[in-house]
Design a protein around this motif. Structure first.
Motif, PDB file in Angstrom:
ATOM      1  N   PRO A   1       0.732  -1.307  -0.069  1.00  0.00           N
ATOM      2  CA  PRO A   1      -0.113  -0.236   0.076  1.00  0.00           C
ATOM      3  C   PRO A   1       0.979   1.341  -0.002  1.00  0.00           C
ATOM      4  CG  PRO A   1       0.002  -0.964   2.153  1.00  0.00           C
ATOM      5  CD  PRO A   1       0.826  -1.862   1.331  1.00  0.00           C
ATOM      6  N   PRO A   2       0.278   2.480  -0.192  1.00  0.00           N
ATOM      7  CA  PRO A   2       1.200   3.581  -0.308  1.00  0.00           C
ATOM      8  C   PRO A   2       1.841   3.842   0.833  1.00  0.00           C
ATOM      9  CG  PRO A   2      -1.032   4.114  -1.450  1.00  0.00           C
ATOM     10  CD  PRO A   2      -1.104   2.668  -0.810  1.00  0.00           C
ATOM     11  N   PRO A   3       1.399   3.970   2.192  1.00  0.00           N
ATOM     12  CA  PRO A   3       2.308   4.321   3.298  1.00  0.00           C
ATOM     13  C   PRO A   3       3.505   3.283   3.296  1.00  0.00           C
ATOM     14  CG  PRO A   3      -0.205   4.000   3.673  1.00  0.00           C
ATOM     15  CD  PRO A   3      -0.091   3.298   2.410  1.00  0.00           C
ATOM     16  N   GLU A   4       3.479   2.093   2.543  1.00  0.00           N
ATOM     17  CA  GLU A   4       4.736   1.401   2.707  1.00  0.00           C
ATOM     18  C   GLU A   4       5.656   1.398   1.515  1.00  0.00           C
ATOM     19  OE1 GLU A   4       4.918  -0.132   5.553  1.00  0.00           O
ATOM     20  OE2 GLU A   4       3.256   0.392   6.368  1.00  0.00           O
ATOM     21  N   GLN A   5       5.204   2.091   0.842  1.00  0.00           N
ATOM     22  CA  GLN A   5       6.278   2.226  -0.535  1.00  0.00           C
ATOM     23  C   GLN A   5       6.918   3.272  -0.136  1.00  0.00           C
ATOM     24  OE1 GLN A   5       3.582   3.501  -3.731  1.00  0.00           O
ATOM     25  NE2 GLN A   5       2.006   1.576  -3.364  1.00  0.00           N
ATOM     26  N   MET A   6       8.388   3.240  -0.874  1.00  0.00           N
ATOM     27  CA  MET A   6       9.251   4.204  -0.757  1.00  0.00           C
ATOM     28  C   MET A   6       8.963   5.449  -1.652  1.00  0.00           C
ATOM     29  SD  MET A   6      12.609   1.739  -0.332  1.00  0.00           S
ATOM     30  CE  MET A   6      13.695   2.696  -1.095  1.00  0.00           C
ATOM     31  N   PRO A   7       8.945   6.583  -1.081  1.00  0.00           N
ATOM     32  CA  PRO A   7       8.581   7.738  -1.815  1.00  0.00           C
ATOM     33  C   PRO A   7       9.336   7.971  -3.160  1.00  0.00           C
ATOM     34  CG  PRO A   7       9.479   8.715   0.289  1.00  0.00           C
ATOM     35  CD  PRO A   7       9.419   6.746   0.392  1.00  0.00           C
ATOM     36  N   ASN A   8      10.673   7.542  -3.342  1.00  0.00           N
ATOM     37  CA  ASN A   8      11.267   7.867  -4.471  1.00  0.00           C
ATOM     38  C   ASN A   8      11.422   6.552  -5.425  1.00  0.00           C
ATOM     39  OD1 ASN A   8      12.766   6.212  -2.714  1.00  0.00           O
ATOM     40  ND2 ASN A   8      14.699   6.728  -3.610  1.00  0.00           N
ATOM     41  N   GLU A   9      10.591   5.607  -5.121  1.00  0.00           N
ATOM     42  CA  GLU A   9      10.488   4.462  -5.989  1.00  0.00           C
ATOM     43  C   GLU A   9       9.371   4.597  -7.202  1.00  0.00           C
ATOM     44  OE1 GLU A   9      12.786   0.559  -4.267  1.00  0.00           O
ATOM     45  OE2 GLU A   9      10.845   0.739  -3.798  1.00  0.00           O
ATOM     46  N   ARG A  10       9.766   3.930  -8.061  1.00  0.00           N
ATOM     47  CA  ARG A  10       8.731   4.112  -9.213  1.00  0.00           C
ATOM     48  C   ARG A  10       8.576   2.630  -9.580  1.00  0.00           C
ATOM     49  NH1 ARG A  10       7.718   7.655  -7.327  1.00  0.00           N
ATOM     50  NH2 ARG A  10       7.801   9.744  -7.567  1.00  0.00           N
ATOM     51  N   TYR A  11       7.250   1.932  -9.296  1.00  0.00           N
ATOM     52  CA  TYR A  11       7.255   0.600  -9.456  1.00  0.00           C
ATOM     53  C   TYR A  11       6.877   0.313 -11.002  1.00  0.00           C
ATOM     54  CZ  TYR A  11       7.738   0.812  -4.486  1.00  0.00           C
ATOM     55  OH  TYR A  11       8.257   1.056  -3.277  1.00  0.00           O
ATOM     56  N   ARG A  12       7.395  -0.936 -11.390  1.00  0.00           N
ATOM     57  CA  ARG A  12       6.974  -1.330 -12.962  1.00  0.00           C
ATOM     58  C   ARG A  12       6.628  -2.833 -12.921  1.00  0.00           C
ATOM     59  NH1 ARG A  12      12.151  -0.898 -12.617  1.00  0.00           N
ATOM     60  NH2 ARG A  12      13.363  -2.588 -13.329  1.00  0.00           N
ATOM     61  N   VAL A  13       5.607  -3.049 -13.911  1.00  0.00           N
ATOM     62  CA  VAL A  13       5.259  -4.513 -13.766  1.00  0.00           C
ATOM     63  C   VAL A  13       6.451  -5.424 -14.032  1.00  0.00           C
ATOM     64  CG1 VAL A  13       3.828  -6.234 -14.973  1.00  0.00           C
ATOM     65  CG2 VAL A  13       2.997  -4.028 -14.257  1.00  0.00           C
ATOM     66  N   GLY A  14       6.755  -6.458 -13.631  1.00  0.00           N
ATOM     67  CA  GLY A  14       7.838  -7.387 -13.861  1.00  0.00           C
ATOM     68  C   GLY A  14       9.025  -7.322 -13.031  1.00  0.00           C
ATOM     69  N   GLN A  15       9.063  -6.214 -12.309  1.00  0.00           N
ATOM     70  CA  GLN A  15      10.146  -5.725 -11.381  1.00  0.00           C
ATOM     71  C   GLN A  15      10.301  -6.568 -10.294  1.00  0.00           C
ATOM     72  OE1 GLN A  15       9.775  -1.879  -9.869  1.00  0.00           O
ATOM     73  NE2 GLN A  15      11.428  -1.677  -8.839  1.00  0.00           N
ATOM     74  N   ARG A  16      11.549  -6.900  -9.880  1.00  0.00           N
ATOM     75  CA  ARG A  16      11.709  -7.949  -8.764  1.00  0.00           C
ATOM     76  C   ARG A  16      12.232  -7.142  -7.801  1.00  0.00           C
ATOM     77  NH1 ARG A  16      12.986 -13.491  -7.910  1.00  0.00           N
ATOM     78  NH2 ARG A  16      12.648 -13.599 -10.323  1.00  0.00           N
ATOM     79  N   LEU A  17      11.591  -7.351  -6.449  1.00  0.00           N
ATOM     80  CA  LEU A  17      11.640  -6.620  -5.287  1.00  0.00           C
ATOM     81  C   LEU A  17      11.876  -7.536  -3.986  1.00  0.00           C
ATOM     82  CD1 LEU A  17       8.744  -3.816  -5.483  1.00  0.00           C
ATOM     83  CD2 LEU A  17      11.283  -3.361  -5.703  1.00  0.00           C
ATOM     84  N   LYS A  18      12.525  -6.938  -2.900  1.00  0.00           N
ATOM     85  CA  LYS A  18      12.924  -7.571  -1.800  1.00  0.00           C
ATOM     86  C   LYS A  18      11.711  -6.925  -0.945  1.00  0.00           C
ATOM     87  CE  LYS A  18      17.074 -10.018  -1.249  1.00  0.00           C
ATOM     88  NZ  LYS A  18      17.854  -9.949  -2.499  1.00  0.00           N
ATOM     89  N   VAL A  19      10.791  -7.639  -0.166  1.00  0.00           N
ATOM     90  CA  VAL A  19       9.628  -6.811   0.710  1.00  0.00           C
ATOM     91  C   VAL A  19       9.830  -7.607   2.033  1.00  0.00           C
ATOM     92  CG1 VAL A  19       8.266  -6.246  -1.265  1.00  0.00           C
ATOM     93  CG2 VAL A  19       8.038  -8.392  -0.313  1.00  0.00           C
ATOM     94  N   TYR A  20       9.256  -6.730   3.026  1.00  0.00           N
ATOM     95  CA  TYR A  20       9.117  -7.054   4.352  1.00  0.00           C
ATOM     96  C   TYR A  20       7.722  -7.473   4.653  1.00  0.00           C
ATOM     97  CZ  TYR A  20       9.313  -6.505   9.571  1.00  0.00           C
ATOM     98  OH  TYR A  20       9.108  -6.839  10.908  1.00  0.00           O
ATOM     99  N   LEU A  21       7.517  -8.716   5.056  1.00  0.00           N
ATOM    100  CA  LEU A  21       6.251  -8.858   5.276  1.00  0.00           C
ATOM    101  C   LEU A  21       5.561  -8.590   6.544  1.00  0.00           C
ATOM    102  CD1 LEU A  21       3.644 -10.943   4.632  1.00  0.00           C
ATOM    103  CD2 LEU A  21       4.769 -12.846   5.438  1.00  0.00           C
ATOM    104  N   LEU A  22       4.669  -7.555   6.453  1.00  0.00           N
ATOM    105  CA  LEU A  22       4.223  -6.709   7.675  1.00  0.00           C
ATOM    106  C   LEU A  22       3.009  -7.545   8.235  1.00  0.00           C
ATOM    107  CD1 LEU A  22       4.914  -3.819   8.762  1.00  0.00           C
ATOM    108  CD2 LEU A  22       3.072  -3.068   7.272  1.00  0.00           C
TER     109      LEU A  22
END
Length: 225
Positions: free
Chosen positions: A37-58
C-alpha cells in the motif's frame, strides 16, 4: 496459503510486481499475492510490472475478499533484515544491530556493536571495499546508509550518530533529555544535514533531542556571560 505465511511476519520475501492499480502495488510472491500500500512504499521508487523486489512481510490477515498479505518497502526492519542477509556476523550473533533510524528512500542510520572481542562491527557491515553496504544501498534504490558505532555512553553514541560530521563535544541535560553537540564552524551544515536530516536521524537513533551549536557561537555565549 494463509498458514504458510502466518508464521513469516517480519521476514523478507522476494516477489515480482504483478500489477499496479491506482496507488496500490500488487506483488506476486509465488504461491500468493501481496499488496504494497502507499504508506509502505518508498517515496522515491517508481514501480513497474515485472520488477523484482525484496519486501518485508508486515501483516498476514483476513479481508472481506479472503486472506490478505501486506508487505512493506519503507519499514525500518526491512533494513535490519537486509543487514542480516548481507552480513554473516550479524546472523551469527557476533555483531548486533542496536538501533535503526530510517527515512525510507533517502537516508538511514544503523547503530551496531560487537558481541565478541576483536571484531570491528562497522567494518563487518561495510564490507571489503564497501561491497556489503553497497549491495544494501542498491537493493534500496540508492538510499544512503550511515553505519555508526553504538556506545553505552550516551555522549559518545550521540557524537557517533552525527557522523559524518566531526563533533568537538556533547553536553547532556538528562532531566530534559536534550543533548547539545558542539561542532567546528565548517562542520555545522554537515552535522545538521540537508533540511535537518542528519540531526533528525541521529535524534531518532539515540532517543535524545539534539541541539547543534558551532564552536564560535559557544565562544560568543561565554564572552557575553
Amino acid at each position: 496459503i494463509m498458514e504458510e505465511y502466518a508464521g513469516r511476519e517480519g521476514e523478507i520475501i522476494t516477489g515480482l510486481v504483478r500489477r499496479i492499480e491506482g496507488k496500490q502495488v500488487f506483488i506476486d510472491l509465488g504461491r500468493a499475492e501481496a499488496v504494497l500500500p502507499p504508506p509502505e512504499q518508498m517515496p522515491n521508487e517508481r514501480y513497474r510490472v515485472g520488477q523484482r523486489l525484496k519486501v518485508y512481510l508486515l501483516e498476514v490477515g483476513r479481508s472481506t475478499r479472503g486472506s490478505r498479505l501486506v508487505v512493506s518497502r519503507s519499514h525500518p526492519d526491512l533494513l535490519r533484515r537486509l543487514f542480516e542477509l548481507e552480513v554473516p556476523e550479524i546472523l551469527k550473533g557476533n555483531v548486533e544491530i542496536k538501533a535503526v533510524a530510517r527515512e525510507a528512500g533517502y537516508r538511514s542510520k544503523v547503530a551496531v556493536a560487537a558481541r565478541q572481542e576483536g571484531i570491528d562491527p562497522v567494518g563487518c557491515c561495510v564490507g571489503l571495499r564497501g561491497i556489503r553496504i553497497q549491495n544494501i544501498v542498491n537493493e534500496l534504490d540508492g538510499e544512503k546508509i550511515d553505519v555508526v558505532m553504538w556506545s553505552p555512553d550516551a555522549a559518545t553514541f550521540i557524537a557517533n550518530a552525527l557522523s559524518p560530521a566531526q563533533i568537538l563535544s556533547v553536553e547532556l541535560d538528562g532531566n530534559e533529555g536534550v543533548a547539545t553537540a558542539i561542532v567546528p564552524d565548517r562542520q555545522l551544515s554537515l552535522a545538521i544535514g540537508k533540511e535537518g536530516q542528519n540531526v533528525r536521524l541521529a535524534a531518532k537513533l539515540t532517543g535524545w533531542r539534539i541541539d547543534i551549536k558551532s564552536a564560535s557561537a559557544v565562544e560568543a555565549e561565554k564572552v557575553e556571560a
